[in-house]
Write an enzyme that holds these catalytic residues in place. Structure first.
Site, PDB file in Angstrom:
ATOM      1  CD  GLN A 119      -2.288   1.210   2.902  1.00 36.12           C
ATOM      2  OE1 GLN A 119      -2.402   0.183   3.548  1.00 36.12           O
ATOM      3  NE2 GLN A 119      -2.616   2.377   3.395  1.00 36.12           N
ATOM      4  CB  SER A 154       3.416  -3.133   5.282  1.00 32.43           C
ATOM      5  OG  SER A 154       3.326  -2.291   6.399  1.00 32.43           O
ATOM      6  CD  GLU A 238      -4.518   0.601   6.838  1.00 33.63           C
ATOM      7  OE1 GLU A 238      -3.403   0.129   6.977  1.00 33.63           O
ATOM      8  OE2 GLU A 238      -4.716   1.810   6.608  1.00 33.63           O
TER       9      GLU A 238
HETATM   10  C1  LIG Z   1       4.121  -0.792  11.329  1.00 33.33           C
HETATM   11  C2  LIG Z   1       3.662   0.241  10.343  1.00 33.33           C
HETATM   12  C3  LIG Z   1       3.220  -0.144   9.090  1.00 33.33           C
HETATM   13  C4  LIG Z   1       2.825   0.819   8.166  1.00 33.33           C
HETATM   14  N1  LIG Z   1       2.437   0.397   6.913  1.00 33.33           N
HETATM   15  C5  LIG Z   1       2.130   1.315   5.971  1.00 33.33           C
HETATM   16  C6  LIG Z   1       1.810   0.910   4.636  1.00 33.33           C
HETATM   17  O1  LIG Z   1       1.834  -0.278   4.302  1.00 33.33           O
HETATM   18  N2  LIG Z   1       1.540   1.854   3.718  1.00 33.33           N
HETATM   19  C7  LIG Z   1       1.509   3.184   4.029  1.00 33.33           C
HETATM   20  O2  LIG Z   1       1.214   3.987   3.147  1.00 33.33           O
HETATM   21  N3  LIG Z   1       1.805   3.619   5.285  1.00 33.33           N
HETATM   22  C8  LIG Z   1       2.123   2.706   6.263  1.00 33.33           C
HETATM   23  N4  LIG Z   1       2.454   3.130   7.524  1.00 33.33           N
HETATM   24  C9  LIG Z   1       2.539   4.566   7.796  1.00 33.33           C
HETATM   25  C10 LIG Z   1       1.448   5.112   8.709  1.00 33.33           C
HETATM   26  O3  LIG Z   1       0.201   5.165   8.052  1.00 33.33           O
HETATM   27  C11 LIG Z   1       1.913   6.504   9.164  1.00 33.33           C
HETATM   28  O4  LIG Z   1       3.093   6.317   9.935  1.00 33.33           O
HETATM   29  C12 LIG Z   1       0.877   7.217   9.976  1.00 33.33           C
HETATM   30  O5  LIG Z   1      -0.220   7.584   9.198  1.00 33.33           O
HETATM   31  C13 LIG Z   1       1.463   8.497  10.659  1.00 33.33           C
HETATM   32  O6  LIG Z   1       2.119   9.297   9.740  1.00 33.33           O
HETATM   33  P1  LIG Z   1       3.591   9.840  10.053  1.00 33.33           P
HETATM   34  O7  LIG Z   1       4.438   8.663  10.433  1.00 33.33           O
HETATM   35  O8  LIG Z   1       4.017  10.635   8.873  1.00 33.33           O
HETATM   36  O9  LIG Z   1       3.467  10.743  11.334  1.00 33.33           O
HETATM   37  P2  LIG Z   1       2.992  12.261  11.355  1.00 33.33           P
HETATM   38  O10 LIG Z   1       1.748  12.405  10.572  1.00 33.33           O
HETATM   39  O11 LIG Z   1       4.149  13.140  10.977  1.00 33.33           O
HETATM   40  O12 LIG Z   1       2.644  12.468  12.886  1.00 33.33           O
HETATM   41  C14 LIG Z   1       3.650  12.784  13.880  1.00 33.33           C
HETATM   42  C15 LIG Z   1       2.933  13.021  15.198  1.00 33.33           C
HETATM   43  O13 LIG Z   1       2.071  14.180  15.088  1.00 33.33           O
HETATM   44  C16 LIG Z   1       0.734  13.846  15.444  1.00 33.33           C
HETATM   45  N5  LIG Z   1      -0.232  14.571  14.607  1.00 33.33           N
HETATM   46  C17 LIG Z   1      -0.145  14.769  13.270  1.00 33.33           C
HETATM   47  N6  LIG Z   1      -1.210  15.476  12.842  1.00 33.33           N
HETATM   48  C18 LIG Z   1      -1.995  15.705  13.912  1.00 33.33           C
HETATM   49  C19 LIG Z   1      -3.241  16.367  14.104  1.00 33.33           C
HETATM   50  N7  LIG Z   1      -3.916  16.926  13.083  1.00 33.33           N
HETATM   51  N8  LIG Z   1      -3.762  16.417  15.365  1.00 33.33           N
HETATM   52  C20 LIG Z   1      -3.095  15.830  16.418  1.00 33.33           C
HETATM   53  N9  LIG Z   1      -1.895  15.212  16.290  1.00 33.33           N
HETATM   54  C21 LIG Z   1      -1.357  15.136  15.055  1.00 33.33           C
HETATM   55  C22 LIG Z   1       0.636  12.343  15.180  1.00 33.33           C
HETATM   56  O14 LIG Z   1      -0.411  11.744  15.940  1.00 33.33           O
HETATM   57  C23 LIG Z   1       2.019  11.858  15.595  1.00 33.33           C
HETATM   58  O15 LIG Z   1       2.070  11.683  17.001  1.00 33.33           O
HETATM   59  C24 LIG Z   1       2.844   2.200   8.494  1.00 33.33           C
HETATM   60  C25 LIG Z   1       3.282   2.591   9.770  1.00 33.33           C
HETATM   61  C26 LIG Z   1       3.697   1.639  10.687  1.00 33.33           C
HETATM   62  C27 LIG Z   1       4.167   2.100  12.038  1.00 33.33           C
END
Ligand SMILES: Cc1cc2nc3c(=O)[nH]c(=O)nc-3n(C[C@H](O)[C@H](O)[C@H](O)COP(=O)(O)OP(=O)(O)OC[C@H]3O[C@@H](n4cnc5c(N)ncnc54)[C@H](O)[C@@H]3O)c2cc1C
Length: 362
Positions: A119, A154, A238
């Protein structure tokens, strides 16, 4: 409410139990060994008739009620088998938004495990704020040409196909300029690099670079600009109760931890036992609602939040019982930290609950 198995469910459960007694021990359940053989495990489950249970028959599923998936999760946990590969969210994404031709071409291989998928949504600058994604797909004759960088993808190391979100109309409002594609991973313009996790796993996910990769225009899922709708379907699934079937796995770990004690249980383990039982009952309730035709919307965010609490509570219990010397229990604790991030962070779930369930700030 009677949660006991109906006769057909009991027959299914005993058939599965017999199969697992023969098969389960052959497959690793965690770490890189699990990921290396996850595809083989998926195909074995499918071939034996225990995978794709609630999906349409025309694509290789069995069209059974979702309670059968929960039976599978329960029995896998009981047998100490690897978890059920989770790809329901992709099946729903393609199933709901793809045309008949795309569905017939791609869903059977996705469901039977002969073709692996990933994805491609998140990017370094677009996770919670997915609509800010910057990967572009530009039309060139009967193809689109893709440039960009995806991360936390993933299964990217083994995927044949990627369900990709890319910006096709930079001039449109940001949610409306995104389209979804089924893009082949095995081509010169796609480069995959693994990402090591804190738990030591190196084979679960990676980052993917698209540099002039091509995708035929007829592999766009839906119409130009439909990508956001597909994304909402995928992330909604999901977070749905069927993935909460992991309740059985948490329960098993709690029982294993309790069996290792030779003194009073630490408070973390007591909490984990209470949380796990609460989740088990919650999953049952959600399933019986589903069987009554209730379609869950933003409630999925409550489920996801609940599952995160339970997962992390069990992780804390594993750490309290095993300390840092037991690498497997330490791995459970470390992996549980990811639960509040993957599939949308806990803060984002709370925002959704506040805005869409409680009506705050709207
Ligand atoms: C094990 C694992 C598997 C994954 N697999 C996939 C996959 O297959 N495909 C894929 O596309 N993605 C995947 N992801 C990614 C996942 O969807 C993102 O990590 C997640 O959506 C958070 O985005 P970010 O890491 O960019 O954090 P950010 O969005 O940068 O967030 C950083 C921090 O800020 C907080 N924050 C951000 N915006 C707000 C808001 N508006 N209000 C309050 N707090 C906020 C968040 O809660 C977090 O604590 C995976 C992640 C993990 C850990």
């Amino acid at each position: 409410m009677d949660f006991r198995d109906a006769p057909q469910e009991a027959e299914f459960r005993s058939r599965l139990r017999a199969w697992l007694a023969e098969t389960a021990g052959r497959f690793p359940t965690s770490g890189d060994d699990y990921w290396a053989r996850q595809g083989e495990w998926h195909r074995a489950l499918y071939a034996a008739g225990f995978f794709g249970l609630s999906w349409p028959k025309e694509f290789g599923g069995h069209e059974l009620p979702p309670v059968y998936d929960v039976i599978v999760d329960e029995e896998l946990a009981l047998a100490g088998a690897p978890p059920r590969p989770s790809l329901g969210y992709l099946v729903h994404g393609l199933g709901r938004h793809g045309g008949k031709e795309l569905q017939q071409r791609f869903l059977p291989g996705m469901i039977d495990g002969t073709q692996r998928w990933c994805q491609g949504f998140s990017e370094p600058g677009a996770g919670s704020d997915l609509a800010s994604l910057r990967t572009t797909a530009t039309r060139d004759g009967d193809h689109y040409v893709v440039h960009g960088h995806k991360i936390w993808t993933s299964y990217s190391d083994v995927a044949d196909w990627c369900l990709l979100l890319a910006r096709t109309d930079p001039a449109a409002p940001r949610h409306k300029g995104i389209s979804a594609f089924v893009i082949a991973m095995d081509q010169p313009g796609v480069q995959q690099r693994p990402l090591a996790m804190i738990s030591g796993v190196t084979r679960e996910f990676g980052q993917v670079f698209f540099d002039g990769a091509t995708v035929p225009a007829d592999q766009m899922v839906g119409e130009p600009g439909d990508g956001w709708k597909l994304a909402m379907t995928v992330v909604g699934h999901e977070r749905e109760p069927s993935t909460l079937g992991y309740a059985a796995r948490y329960g098993k770990l709690v029982r294993q931890l309790a069996a290792r004690l030779d003194g009073p249980a630490p408070a973390e383990l007591v909490w984990a036992a209470v949380h796990t039982e609460m989740l088990r009952l919650h999953v049952r309730r959600r399933l019986s609602e589903q069987l009554d035709g209730v379609v869950h919307g933003p409630d999925g965010s409550l489920d996801k939040l609940l599952m995160t609490w339970v997962d992390q509570s069990v992780g804390h219990a594993a750490l309290a019982v095993g300390g840092t010397d037991d690498t497997e229990l330490l791995g459970s604790y470390l992996y549980s930290r990811a639960q509040s991030v993957m599939g949308g962070t806990s803060q984002i779930q709370k925002n959704i609950i506040a805005a869409r369930i409680l009506g705050l700030g709207v």
